[in-house]
Design a protein around this motif. Sequence first.
Motif, mmCIF file in Angstrom:
data_model
loop_
_atom_site.group_PDB
_atom_site.id
_atom_site.type_symbol
_atom_site.label_atom_id
_atom_site.label_comp_id
_atom_site.label_asym_id
_atom_site.label_seq_id
_atom_site.Cartn_x
_atom_site.Cartn_y
_atom_site.Cartn_z
ATOM 1 N N ASP A 1 0.816 -1.216 0.000
ATOM 2 C CA ASP A 1 0.000 0.000 0.000
ATOM 3 C C ASP A 1 0.850 1.268 0.000
ATOM 4 O OD1 ASP A 1 -2.270 -1.560 0.033
ATOM 5 O OD2 ASP A 1 -2.620 -1.352 2.189
ATOM 6 N N THR A 2 2.017 1.218 0.627
ATOM 7 C CA THR A 2 2.833 2.429 0.742
ATOM 8 C C THR A 2 3.378 2.909 -0.596
ATOM 9 O OG1 THR A 2 4.736 1.051 1.310
ATOM 10 C CG2 THR A 2 3.515 2.037 3.137
ATOM 11 N N LEU B 1 11.199 1.469 -4.784
ATOM 12 C CA LEU B 1 11.107 2.771 -4.134
ATOM 13 C C LEU B 1 10.291 3.724 -4.995
ATOM 14 C CD1 LEU B 1 14.444 1.809 -4.236
ATOM 15 C CD2 LEU B 1 14.418 3.344 -2.270
ATOM 16 N N ALA B 2 9.548 4.614 -4.342
ATOM 17 C CA ALA B 2 8.756 5.583 -5.097
ATOM 18 C C ALA B 2 8.540 6.860 -4.300
ATOM 19 C CB ALA B 2 7.396 4.981 -5.464
ATOM 20 N N ALA C 1 9.893 2.948 0.533
ATOM 21 C CA ALA C 1 10.633 1.780 0.045
ATOM 22 C C ALA C 1 10.047 0.504 0.619
ATOM 23 C CB ALA C 1 12.107 1.896 0.419
ATOM 24 N N VAL C 2 10.034 -0.521 -0.200
ATOM 25 C CA VAL C 2 9.540 -1.829 0.234
ATOM 26 C C VAL C 2 10.523 -2.906 -0.208
ATOM 27 C CG1 VAL C 2 7.662 -3.513 0.115
ATOM 28 C CG2 VAL C 2 7.144 -1.060 0.068
ATOM 29 N N SER D 1 9.364 6.022 4.621
ATOM 30 C CA SER D 1 9.068 4.743 5.251
ATOM 31 C C SER D 1 9.822 3.624 4.553
ATOM 32 C CB SER D 1 7.564 4.441 5.211
ATOM 33 O OG SER D 1 7.136 4.104 3.891
ATOM 34 N N ALA D 2 10.022 2.546 5.286
ATOM 35 C CA ALA D 2 10.644 1.340 4.733
ATOM 36 C C ALA D 2 10.003 0.141 5.411
ATOM 37 C CB ALA D 2 12.152 1.348 4.968
#
Length: 251
Positions: free
Chosen positions: A9-10, A112-113, A154-155, A213-214
């Motif tokens: 979702d992030t 990452l976005a 970032a995920v 966030s990560a």
Amino acid sequence: MTLEILTADTLAPVRHGFFTRAGGASSGVFSGLNCGTGSSDQTEIVEINRARVADAMGVDASHLIGVHQIHSADAVHVTGPVTTKPKADGLVTRTPGLALSVLTADCQPVLLADAQSGVIGAAHAGWKGAQAGIVEATVDAMVALGAIRSQIHAVIGPTISQRAYEVGPEFFEEFMDEGPENARFFAGGDGDRMHFDLPGYGLSRLRAAGIASAEWTRHCTYFDPHRFFSYRRSVHEKAPDYGRLIATIVL
């Protein structure tokens, strides 16, 4: 079988996905969606798999962009399709319609976005690349394109978990040389063996970079053979080769 695409979702509303091995055309040890052009799988089958990924991301196969991954701290800016993959482990762009991608089989795929600024990135972060600074280099490259550090999310996708990642004393000492605070990423194992928390280490590097966030999707590649390829599992099983998972993001 249909493709299985893990999302976060992030990173919304930016299109992205961590693809499992479901829905591919490969067989044998590569059974499923093997997207690794460097594997010994049949080239035409890998291309079919990659075309399915591109279609799922809404881009032409030529716009599914990757790099020649070398476990480095090098991130490149891409503006269009490439004929020769640059040697690097991170990609960034602000060009719509380019699906940045990385391949993994235990290493960390990082997407990452900064949706507000219209800048995206992808990184391949094994322990060598993470220690060398690939996630920071990718963030810096995004900022150079106009991203705002405090707006970057970032995920980390499917990667090897700590309980599956046994290492020796030399590995531990290398991280201790970097800083004693790295002891928190190790847990005791049998004898002189220890277990390394690769996603925990990756998250710490991302968060120290000052981004919004990560997170980690909390999927372990080693312990879920039906969904994920794993280099370490292939070694333990004495398999002749292994498939590569793909993670991709597009504006």
